[in-house]
Design a protein around this motif. Structure first.
Motif, PDB file in Angstrom:
ATOM      1  N   CYS A 284      -1.564   5.443   4.858  1.00  0.00           N
ATOM      2  CA  CYS A 284      -0.383   5.741   4.044  1.00  0.00           C
ATOM      3  C   CYS A 284      -0.459   7.163   3.489  1.00  0.00           C
ATOM      4  O   CYS A 284       0.550   7.882   3.442  1.00  0.00           O
ATOM      5  CB  CYS A 284      -0.269   4.748   2.895  1.00  0.00           C
ATOM      6  N   PHE A 285      -1.658   7.570   3.082  1.00  0.00           N
ATOM      7  CA  PHE A 285      -1.834   8.916   2.544  1.00  0.00           C
ATOM      8  C   PHE A 285      -1.604   9.965   3.633  1.00  0.00           C
ATOM      9  O   PHE A 285      -0.953  10.992   3.393  1.00  0.00           O
ATOM     10  CB  PHE A 285      -3.228   9.066   1.947  1.00  0.00           C
ATOM     11  N   GLU A 286      -2.109   9.719   4.833  1.00  0.00           N
ATOM     12  CA  GLU A 286      -1.892  10.653   5.937  1.00  0.00           C
ATOM     13  C   GLU A 286      -0.401  10.749   6.268  1.00  0.00           C
ATOM     14  O   GLU A 286       0.103  11.841   6.580  1.00  0.00           O
ATOM     15  CB  GLU A 286      -2.689  10.210   7.163  1.00  0.00           C
TER      16      GLU A 286
ATOM     17  N   SER B  61      -4.881  16.862  -3.687  1.00  0.00           N
ATOM     18  CA  SER B  61      -6.332  16.928  -3.811  1.00  0.00           C
ATOM     19  C   SER B  61      -6.870  15.768  -4.641  1.00  0.00           C
ATOM     20  O   SER B  61      -7.872  15.133  -4.297  1.00  0.00           O
ATOM     21  CB  SER B  61      -6.733  18.270  -4.449  1.00  0.00           C
ATOM     22  N   ILE B  62      -6.196  15.479  -5.750  1.00  0.00           N
ATOM     23  CA  ILE B  62      -6.601  14.343  -6.592  1.00  0.00           C
ATOM     24  C   ILE B  62      -6.504  13.043  -5.806  1.00  0.00           C
ATOM     25  O   ILE B  62      -7.421  12.212  -5.821  1.00  0.00           O
ATOM     26  CB  ILE B  62      -5.726  14.273  -7.851  1.00  0.00           C
ATOM     27  N   MET B  63      -5.404  12.871  -5.091  1.00  0.00           N
ATOM     28  CA  MET B  63      -5.209  11.639  -4.330  1.00  0.00           C
ATOM     29  C   MET B  63      -6.244  11.490  -3.220  1.00  0.00           C
ATOM     30  O   MET B  63      -6.681  10.366  -2.911  1.00  0.00           O
ATOM     31  CB  MET B  63      -3.790  11.599  -3.758  1.00  0.00           C
ATOM     32  N   SER B  64      -6.640  12.600  -2.607  1.00  0.00           N
ATOM     33  CA  SER B  64      -7.606  12.533  -1.497  1.00  0.00           C
ATOM     34  C   SER B  64      -8.931  11.941  -1.944  1.00  0.00           C
ATOM     35  O   SER B  64      -9.650  11.332  -1.147  1.00  0.00           O
ATOM     36  CB  SER B  64      -7.828  13.926  -0.899  1.00  0.00           C
ATOM     37  N   LYS B  65      -9.268  12.100  -3.221  1.00  0.00           N
ATOM     38  CA  LYS B  65     -10.526  11.568  -3.747  1.00  0.00           C
ATOM     39  C   LYS B  65     -10.468  10.052  -3.933  1.00  0.00           C
ATOM     40  O   LYS B  65     -11.492   9.408  -4.197  1.00  0.00           O
ATOM     41  CB  LYS B  65     -10.867  12.253  -5.079  1.00  0.00           C
ATOM     42  N   LEU B  66      -9.279   9.498  -3.822  1.00  0.00           N
ATOM     43  CA  LEU B  66      -9.105   8.049  -3.972  1.00  0.00           C
ATOM     44  C   LEU B  66      -9.042   7.335  -2.632  1.00  0.00           C
ATOM     45  O   LEU B  66      -8.804   6.130  -2.574  1.00  0.00           O
ATOM     46  CB  LEU B  66      -7.837   7.772  -4.773  1.00  0.00           C
ATOM     47  N   ILE B  67      -9.237   8.093  -1.550  1.00  0.00           N
ATOM     48  CA  ILE B  67      -9.203   7.564  -0.189  1.00  0.00           C
ATOM     49  C   ILE B  67     -10.642   7.385   0.303  1.00  0.00           C
ATOM     50  O   ILE B  67     -11.447   8.307   0.178  1.00  0.00           O
ATOM     51  CB  ILE B  67      -8.460   8.546   0.757  1.00  0.00           C
TER      52      ILE B  67
ATOM     53  N   ARG C 238       0.826  -1.207   0.000  1.00  0.00           N
ATOM     54  CA  ARG C 238       0.000   0.000   0.000  1.00  0.00           C
ATOM     55  C   ARG C 238       0.865   1.264   0.000  1.00  0.00           C
ATOM     56  O   ARG C 238       0.532   2.254  -0.648  1.00  0.00           O
ATOM     57  CB  ARG C 238      -0.924  -0.005   1.221  1.00  0.00           C
ATOM     58  N   ILE C 239       1.968   1.201   0.729  1.00  0.00           N
ATOM     59  CA  ILE C 239       2.879   2.355   0.777  1.00  0.00           C
ATOM     60  C   ILE C 239       3.440   2.645  -0.611  1.00  0.00           C
ATOM     61  O   ILE C 239       3.445   3.794  -1.078  1.00  0.00           O
ATOM     62  CB  ILE C 239       4.027   2.098   1.775  1.00  0.00           C
ATOM     63  N   VAL C 240       3.932   1.610  -1.292  1.00  0.00           N
ATOM     64  CA  VAL C 240       4.523   1.814  -2.616  1.00  0.00           C
ATOM     65  C   VAL C 240       3.467   2.296  -3.602  1.00  0.00           C
ATOM     66  O   VAL C 240       3.749   3.150  -4.458  1.00  0.00           O
ATOM     67  CB  VAL C 240       5.201   0.525  -3.115  1.00  0.00           C
TER      68      VAL C 240
END
Length: 499
Positions: free
Chosen positions: A454-456, A440-446, A412-414
């Protein structure tokens, strides 16, 4: 937190103290075969052929180790000129490489009919007949110049990577001069006769024997070697190869029909007198060198692997992984795209929409990454992590459509680090995206596709980076994560197209 299995942990115990350079390089040679467009196992067979010729020539023992690794790594610079080859031919770079390896350039104005047919069938395959004919003629006029530039790119790069790997100068010189010809018609320096390093002359004979035998048979390889004795090849080495062939010694475990595991084991057996354990920093250096090979294939991915590795390592540390686990993540991230060496530059650098068949090729590269890395027993967990970098928690990823329960924390990290880096970089169809928009784009995938923890952790790493350099909004080039972020004004409408 998702954990890796106990079996994987047992498999990878002692990773840094139980592996030799020959084990890693012989496995990674498969990736170089993909880039070179060669038949699977080319580097291994070339190594056996070259070492047998060297034994016949009574090569001094202090040079055999250098020759061994030069034979396995002679194509390590090939990704550097892949894009230029694709531009020159206007089609598959593997076609240009096939011509480069088979055409007799001692007759520069008399290309063979088979070469002309191969080039015509592959030049600008999607264009009309007029455009194809114009490119075909232009390539013919500039053929010598193009090949000179391509050879220099490849061979200089190869020698530089060998130096980075800590190989001696004899091995680096052999790789740099492998395309020199006995009569002075070769590249990059037009060296003649014994001006060409002996190890390079052996490599040249060995690679010819394997290329030709794979397509036309062993006897044809020997016959062609004879025909080019004194032009391409050292006549004395040709005599030795012919003698080994006649005595039934030359081709043992060197037929494409031979089992790859037998060929590789024969290569590893040759290293028994030179075998040594690798230190952790040496393994890191090898991973970094092959990451450079991958990233050199396209200028759109320049430093991508290093950037993913830096981001992944930062995330792993922020999430509290142990030093060993964080280092495992970093190495997997460095090598996550090694399977892309098998994807043509005509696909990687394409500015328009990919065809379904082209997407199928792209979707396979993580699986190829895994197959390459799992050839090294202590790298088996690394192979899984690297091979899952395009999988998503909801099963929408590829190549196996795995879901959250199947994906370890390390995988998940990679995956998060790869998306972060990919969105930030220039691609053929768009410019790189600035940092705030990337997040912002990545936040929509969480949490549907990417892991929230991992995102945090990524956000905390980026925040710490910003604070450290006191930047108002945008991270500058040369940052700890290694990425300049550009204000492209790009609005992402299809996430998959960004990768």
């Amino acid at each position: 937190m998702i954990q890796t299995s106990a079996a994987f942990r047992r498999d990878t115990q002692g990773l840094d103290g139980s592996i030799s350079l020959s084990e890693i390089i012989s496995a990674f040679s498969y990736a170089l075969d993909l880039t070179e467009g060669a038949l699977h196992g080319h580097a291994l067979r070339s190594c056996l052929l070259g070492m047998r010729i060297a034994e016949e020539a009574k090569l001094p023992s202090e040079q055999t180790g250098s020759l061994y690794f030069a034979l396995l790594l002679k194509d390590i610079g090939c990704s550097r000129n892949a894009r230029r080859m694709s531009q020159v031919i206007g089609g598959e770079d593997s076609v240009a490489k096939s011509v480069l390896n088979s055409e007799d350039w001692t007759r520069p104005h008399k290309p063979s009919l088979s070469t002309l047919k191969l080039l015509w069938n592959n030049v600008l395959p999607e264009a009309g007949p007029v455009a194809r004919a114009a490119r075909f003629v232009r390539n013919g006029v500039a053929r010598h110049q193009n090949i000179s530039v391509l050879s220099s790119l490849r061979n200089d790069r190869g020698a530089a990577i060998l130096n980075k790997l800590g190989m001696d100068q004899i091995a680096a010189d052999a790789v740099r001069s492998v395309e020199e010809r006995w009569d002075g018609s070769g590249y990059p320096d037009s060296l003649k006769g014994e001006q060409i390093p002996l190890l390079a002359r052996i490599c040249s004979v060995a690679q010819h024997l394997d290329f030709t035998s794979a397509t036309s048979g062993m006897q044809s390889a020997i016959d062609t070697l004879d025909q080019r004795s004194g032009t391409w090849f050292d006549p004395e080495l040709v005599r030795m190869a012919r003698s080994l062939h006649r005595r039934g010694i030359l081709w043992n475990n060197c037929s494409p029909a031979d089992a790859e595991q037998d060929t590789r084991q024969a290569v590893l057996d040759l290293d028994s007198g030179m075998r040594h354990q690798l230190e952790p920093n040496q393994i890191d250096r090898i991973c970094e060198a092959f990451a450079d090979v991958v990233d050199a294939k396209s200028h759109f991915t320049y430093s991508h692997s290093q950037g993913v590795a830096d981001a992944a390592f930062g995330i792993a540390q922020a999430m509290g992984l142990s030093r060993d686990r964080a280092q495992l993540v970093r190495r997997a991230a460095l090598l996550h795209d090694i399977g892309k060496l098998g994807v043509a530059n005509a696909i990687l650098d394409k500015k328009s929409q990919l065809s379904p068949q082209e997407w199928k090729t792209v979707y396979e590269h993580p699986r190829i990454t895994r197959r390459i890395l799992e050839r090294i027993a202590p790298f088996r967990e690394m192979a899984v992590i690297a091979g899952e970098h395009h999988e998503k928690l909801d099963g929408s990823g590829y190549p196996d459509h795995l879901k959250a329960p199947d994906l370890s924390t390390e995988s998940r990290i990679v995956a998060v680090a790869d998306v972060y880096a990919a969105l930030s970089e220039d691609r053929p169809y768009r410019a790189g995206i600035e940092l705030d928009e990337t997040l912002s784009i990545m936040s929509k995938l969480i949490p549907t596709q990417l892991d929230e923890s991992c995102f945090e952790a990524l956000i905390s790493v980026v925040a710490g980076q910003r604070e450290a350099i006191s930047a108002p909004t945008v991270v500058v080039a040369g940052s700890p994560l290694g990425y300049p972020f550009k204000n492209a004004g790009f609005k992402n409408t299809a996430f998959e197209s960004a990768l």
